[in-house]
Scaffold this active site. Sequence first.
Site, PDB file in Angstrom:
ATOM      1  N   ILE A 107       0.839  -1.194   0.000  1.00 25.32           N
ATOM      2  CA  ILE A 107       0.000   0.000   0.000  1.00 25.32           C
ATOM      3  C   ILE A 107       0.875   1.244   0.000  1.00 25.32           C
ATOM      4  O   ILE A 107       0.631   2.204  -0.726  1.00 25.32           O
ATOM      5  CB  ILE A 107      -0.924   0.025   1.239  1.00 25.32           C
ATOM      6  CG1 ILE A 107      -1.932  -1.116   1.184  1.00 25.32           C
ATOM      7  CG2 ILE A 107      -1.647   1.367   1.347  1.00 25.32           C
ATOM      8  CD1 ILE A 107      -2.749  -1.244   2.460  1.00 25.32           C
ATOM      9  N   SER A 108       1.901   1.232   0.845  1.00 23.32           N
ATOM     10  CA  SER A 108       2.791   2.394   0.921  1.00 23.32           C
ATOM     11  C   SER A 108       4.150   1.969   1.440  1.00 23.32           C
ATOM     12  O   SER A 108       4.296   0.935   2.094  1.00 23.32           O
ATOM     13  CB  SER A 108       2.200   3.469   1.840  1.00 23.32           C
ATOM     14  OG  SER A 108       2.186   3.029   3.188  1.00 23.32           O
ATOM     15  N   THR A 109       5.142   2.782   1.115  1.00 22.78           N
ATOM     16  CA  THR A 109       6.502   2.580   1.599  1.00 22.78           C
ATOM     17  C   THR A 109       6.953   3.868   2.253  1.00 22.78           C
ATOM     18  O   THR A 109       7.043   4.907   1.595  1.00 22.78           O
ATOM     19  CB  THR A 109       7.458   2.225   0.444  1.00 22.78           C
ATOM     20  OG1 THR A 109       6.998   1.037  -0.199  1.00 22.78           O
ATOM     21  CG2 THR A 109       8.869   2.015   0.960  1.00 22.78           C
ATOM     22  N   GLY A 110       7.210   3.815   3.554  1.00 21.52           N
ATOM     23  CA  GLY A 110       7.625   4.995   4.285  1.00 21.52           C
ATOM     24  C   GLY A 110       9.096   4.959   4.637  1.00 21.52           C
ATOM     25  O   GLY A 110       9.842   4.087   4.184  1.00 21.52           O
ATOM     26  N   VAL A 159       3.716  -0.806   4.339  1.00 22.52           N
ATOM     27  CA  VAL A 159       2.354  -1.208   4.668  1.00 22.52           C
ATOM     28  C   VAL A 159       1.797  -2.031   3.507  1.00 22.52           C
ATOM     29  O   VAL A 159       1.917  -1.639   2.350  1.00 22.52           O
ATOM     30  CB  VAL A 159       1.443   0.011   4.936  1.00 22.52           C
ATOM     31  CG1 VAL A 159       0.050  -0.460   5.347  1.00 22.52           C
ATOM     32  CG2 VAL A 159       2.048   0.908   6.015  1.00 22.52           C
ATOM     33  N   LYS A 210       1.391  -3.564   8.734  1.00 24.72           N
ATOM     34  CA  LYS A 210       2.493  -2.597   8.779  1.00 24.72           C
ATOM     35  C   LYS A 210       3.721  -3.268   9.352  1.00 24.72           C
ATOM     36  O   LYS A 210       3.680  -3.820  10.452  1.00 24.72           O
ATOM     37  CB  LYS A 210       2.104  -1.389   9.623  1.00 24.72           C
ATOM     38  CG  LYS A 210       3.143  -0.272   9.600  1.00 24.72           C
ATOM     39  CD  LYS A 210       2.606   1.024  10.207  1.00 24.72           C
ATOM     40  CE  LYS A 210       3.578   2.169  10.017  1.00 24.72           C
ATOM     41  NZ  LYS A 210       3.032   3.465  10.506  1.00 24.72           N
ATOM     42  N   ASP A 248       4.498  14.631  14.214  1.00 23.48           N
ATOM     43  CA  ASP A 248       4.928  14.599  12.807  1.00 23.48           C
ATOM     44  C   ASP A 248       3.730  14.839  11.901  1.00 23.48           C
ATOM     45  O   ASP A 248       3.626  14.271  10.818  1.00 23.48           O
ATOM     46  CB  ASP A 248       5.592  13.264  12.474  1.00 23.48           C
ATOM     47  CG  ASP A 248       6.314  13.298  11.123  1.00 23.48           C
ATOM     48  OD1 ASP A 248       6.752  14.390  10.709  1.00 23.48           O
ATOM     49  OD2 ASP A 248       6.440  12.236  10.478  1.00 23.48           O
ATOM     50  N   ASP A 262       0.217   7.138  11.089  1.00 23.43           N
ATOM     51  CA  ASP A 262       1.653   7.150  11.393  1.00 23.43           C
ATOM     52  C   ASP A 262       1.932   7.823  12.725  1.00 23.43           C
ATOM     53  O   ASP A 262       2.485   8.927  12.796  1.00 23.43           O
ATOM     54  CB  ASP A 262       2.437   7.833  10.276  1.00 23.43           C
ATOM     55  CG  ASP A 262       2.383   7.059   8.974  1.00 23.43           C
ATOM     56  OD1 ASP A 262       2.097   5.853   9.016  1.00 23.43           O
ATOM     57  OD2 ASP A 262       2.611   7.663   7.915  1.00 23.43           O
TER      58      ASP A 262
END
Length: 261
Positions: free
Chosen positions: A60-63, A68, A81, A193, A209
């Site tokens: 879904i996402s890369t932080g 995730v 996650k 954040d 987050d």
Amino acid sequence: MITHRDDLQDRFDDEIAAMGVRIKDANQFKVRDDVFDDVTLLALYKLVHKKHLSVIGGAISTGKEANVFYAEHDGEPIALKIYRVRSANFTTMGVYMTGDRRFSGIGSSRKALIFAWAKKEFSNLKRADEAGIPVPKPLIWDRNILLIGFLGKDEQPYPQLRNATLEDPAATYETIIGYIKTLYTGAKLVHADLSEYNILYGDQVYMIDMGQSVTLDHPQALRFLVRDIQNINRFFRTKTEVMEEREIFTAVTGISNDYEP
């Protein structure tokens, strides 16, 4: 050349398949060696064995510190996650952990810090959820892995605020300022954040987050709060009329306007 990790992941794939767990987008699931290390694969196996996961899907996402993935539990969408044990920013995490009484004495190893960070996010999400703030529902924590509620539709996550088309920017701004206050007064937390990157916009506004979020007794809590307010005002200033930052700070904390961060 077949590595130990290749053998471990192959055995993991075979065993969870035997338990009836389906892996979507298998290539995406295997590409990141710094994500699916031995520690993570063993933790995933434990979650599967306890039937917390029935489908594991694509990214879904890369932080900066975590990836995730879409997942399911008994047909219900959830998010998986995974904090990267090998490559997460160890130094940055320490800034938010030091001074948090909940996680004193966790040890100095990278693995211990990552595990504590994941537990910290789980705890922060739980506090925010109980205070009535829309966040991903905290479901399960195990080592460097969180299972949380999926925020999206048709397996697609809601967009970050920065990429969303806002129907009523003024109302959205007011809602976010209200959540900052509720987080402070109800959950006794500062996000630390908050920006257009850590807010999702879908059927409503969601904070995400929260691993770095700190309790009010953290020595940097007020400075982080000021930064959160500044970030939100910066984003909305070109979209709607915004409040004075000192006015927001006082409304949130009850501290007079002579405070200097």
